[in-house]
Design an enzyme around this catalytic site. Structure first.
Site, short mmCIF file in Angstrom:
data_model
loop_
_atom_site.label_atom_id
_atom_site.label_comp_id
_atom_site.label_asym_id
_atom_site.label_seq_id
_atom_site.Cartn_x
_atom_site.Cartn_y
_atom_site.Cartn_z
N TYR A 137 -1.04 -3.72 9.39
CA TYR A 137 -0.47 -2.70 10.27
C TYR A 137 -0.34 -3.16 11.72
O TYR A 137 -0.07 -2.35 12.60
CB TYR A 137 -1.32 -1.42 10.22
CG TYR A 137 -1.01 -0.54 9.02
CD1 TYR A 137 -1.27 -0.98 7.73
CD2 TYR A 137 -0.47 0.73 9.17
CE1 TYR A 137 -1.00 -0.19 6.63
CE2 TYR A 137 -0.20 1.54 8.08
CZ TYR A 137 -0.46 1.06 6.81
OH TYR A 137 -0.18 1.87 5.72
N LYS A 187 -9.20 -7.96 -2.04
CA LYS A 187 -8.48 -8.79 -3.02
C LYS A 187 -8.86 -10.22 -2.69
O LYS A 187 -8.02 -11.05 -2.33
CB LYS A 187 -6.97 -8.51 -2.88
CG LYS A 187 -6.10 -9.15 -3.93
CD LYS A 187 -6.20 -8.54 -5.31
CE LYS A 187 -5.42 -9.39 -6.29
NZ LYS A 187 -5.59 -8.96 -7.70
N ASP A 220 -6.94 -3.84 -7.21
CA ASP A 220 -6.21 -3.45 -8.43
C ASP A 220 -7.18 -2.84 -9.44
O ASP A 220 -6.88 -1.84 -10.11
CB ASP A 220 -5.42 -4.63 -9.02
CG ASP A 220 -6.22 -5.92 -9.12
OD1 ASP A 220 -7.33 -6.01 -8.54
OD2 ASP A 220 -5.76 -6.86 -9.80
N ASP A 244 -4.55 2.74 2.57
CA ASP A 244 -3.39 3.64 2.53
C ASP A 244 -3.01 3.93 1.08
O ASP A 244 -2.80 5.08 0.69
CB ASP A 244 -2.22 2.96 3.26
CG ASP A 244 -0.96 3.80 3.19
OD1 ASP A 244 -1.06 5.02 3.43
OD2 ASP A 244 0.11 3.25 2.88
N ASP A 248 -3.78 7.65 -1.62
CA ASP A 248 -2.78 8.51 -2.27
C ASP A 248 -3.20 8.75 -3.72
O ASP A 248 -3.08 9.85 -4.25
CB ASP A 248 -1.38 7.92 -2.20
CG ASP A 248 -0.60 8.39 -0.97
OD1 ASP A 248 -1.25 8.73 0.05
OD2 ASP A 248 0.65 8.44 -1.02
C1 IPM Z 1 -0.91 7.66 5.98
C2 IPM Z 1 0.58 7.42 6.07
C3 IPM Z 1 0.87 6.50 7.25
C4 IPM Z 1 0.18 5.17 6.99
C5 IPM Z 1 2.36 6.30 7.55
C6 IPM Z 1 3.07 7.62 7.75
C7 IPM Z 1 2.59 5.38 8.72
O1 IPM Z 1 1.05 6.90 4.88
O2 IPM Z 1 -1.48 8.20 6.94
O3 IPM Z 1 -1.49 7.31 4.97
O4 IPM Z 1 0.74 4.27 6.37
O5 IPM Z 1 -0.95 5.03 7.42
MG MG Z 2 -0.39 6.87 3.33
#
Ligand code: IPM
Ligand code: MG
Length: 377
Positions: A137, A187, A220, A244, A248
């Site tokens: 990032y 990893k 993974d 990140d 999710d």
């Molecule tokens: C998160 C989002 C952000 C990230 C994006 C919107 C830049 O996906 O907060 O997880 O990648 O960190």
């Molecule tokens: Mg995200």
């Protein structure tokens, strides 16, 4: 009376809906627990960008910086090319405010439907500590021969001992007030150089936390274990990009993005921390009042924990969990109540001291970690 200053950054899409509704919950927490917040609205996001061309200005940064914490809604809009607002505002804020880690609980609350067959709340209570300022990032890299078949793209991932150590140290502290288990997720079999640094930091910091048990998992493999045996994990510390992605997946386990919360924590108190639901701006449902406010309310609970309001934090978490448990659907019209109505129910549950507590509240643990850090100066 204890008083805190709060910058409110509602942003785009459903951000303003969930943020305003969450403030109703904050009002209830203030009256019950005897503190107050002075709140300033900070308009950033698509509207502001389209009207002025600006992203995160120095003035907005200075304004946000004058507050103890930032309550954040969402940033991102189909009216602006993807990534411009996200990089220019969210990532820039995380960097400028030195929000060293992104703390993302993966907790399945009682009564919340999960798509993972057979998963129960006792088996799903972990926290991901995501390094929040570097890795892939850092926006470093270059392209040559763009637009030709010879195009080359180099995208760098930066790992400094300094940033990795502060993330890992926080993860150990948190593990030591939880179940005492810390997993490094990386990893290392392929990303050898970064992997060596992360592994060495884990070992070196671990000397200060002899009671925390550690292990290691490839990213993974974590994606394989997470849906089938999340009970393997207590605190997981990982790199920015891995964090990140896996969070999710974690959000899905706990009932969807509508429920998932996060805190971007500044660890030395030099700048405010920022608390945001993970769901983003959800332009498809914006303006209808159908967004699930749980992610915003749980982010508010983390904010309160981080400010040292442990009791209020635990009460907001418990109230949100109690209301979530009765929802017929995780979001949209099928929830059967609007964003604001749900927050009114959550506020009423905050005011009611008969609302059942959530055992092992992360939000209260955050207050303990914050107190420990403050005591060390
Ligand atoms: C998160 C989002 C952000 C990230 C994006 C919107 C830049 O996906 O907060 O997880 O990648 O960190
Ligand atoms: Mg995200």
């Amino acid at each position: 009376m204890r008083s805190h200053t709060l910058a409110v950054l509602p942003g785009d899409g459903v951000g303003p809906e969930v943020t305003r509704a969450a403030l109703t919950v904050l009002d209830a927490a203030e009256s019950r627990f005897g503190f107050d917040t002075r709140r300033t609205d900070v308009p950033l996001g698509a509207d502001h960008h389209l009207a002025t061309g600006e992203l995160l200005t120095d003035e907005a940064t200075a304004e946000l910086d004058r507050h103890d914490a930032i309550l954040f809604g969402a940033i991102g809009s189909p009216r602006v090319p993807p990534g411009i607002l996200e990089r220019g505002i969210i990532l820039e804020l995380r960097r400028r405010m030195e929000q060293a880690i992104n703390l993302r609980p993966v907790r399945l609350y009682e009564g919340v439907p999960t798509p993972i067959a057979g998963l129960t709340p006792e088996r799903c209570d972990l926290v991901v500590v995501r390094e929040n300022t570097e890795g892939a990032y850092v926006a470093q890299g270059s392209s040559v021969h763009v637009g030709t078949p010879a195009q080359v793209a180099v995208q760098e991932s930066v790992n400094t001992w300094y940033a990795v150590e502060r993330a890992v140290d926080f993860a150990y502290r948190l593990a030591s007030v939880r179940r005492g288990r810390l997993t490094l997720c990386h990893k290392t079999n392929v990303l050898v150089e970064a992997g060596k640094l992360w592994t060495a930091v884990m070992e070196s910091v671990g000397e200060r936390y002899p009671d925390v048990e550690t292990d290691y998992v490839h990213v993974d493999a974590l994606c394989m274990h997470l849906p089938v045996s999340p009970e393997r994990f207590d605190v997981v510390v990982t790199d920015n990009l891995f964090g990140d992605i896996v969070t999710d997946l974690g959000a899905v386990l706990q009932g969807g993005l509508g429920v998932a919360a996060s805190g971007n924590l500044n660890l030395d108190g030099a700048h405010p921390s920022m608390f945001e639901p993970i769901h983003g701006s959800a332009p498809d449902i914006a303006g209808r009042g159908w967004a699930n406010p749980a992610g915003a309310c749980l982010s508010l609970a983390m904010l309160l924990g981080h400010l040292g309001e442990g009791e209020a934090a635990a009460a907001v978490e418990a109230a949100t969990a109690a209301v979530l448990a009765g929802l017929p659907a995780p979001g949209g019209e099928a929830m059967g109540a609007s964003t604001q109505e749900l927050c009114e129910r959550i506020a009423a549950a905050v005011a009611d001291d008969a609302t059942p507590e959530v055992p092992g509240s992360l939000m209260a643990q955050l207050a303990a970690v914050a107190a420990g850090r403050a005591a060390e100066g």
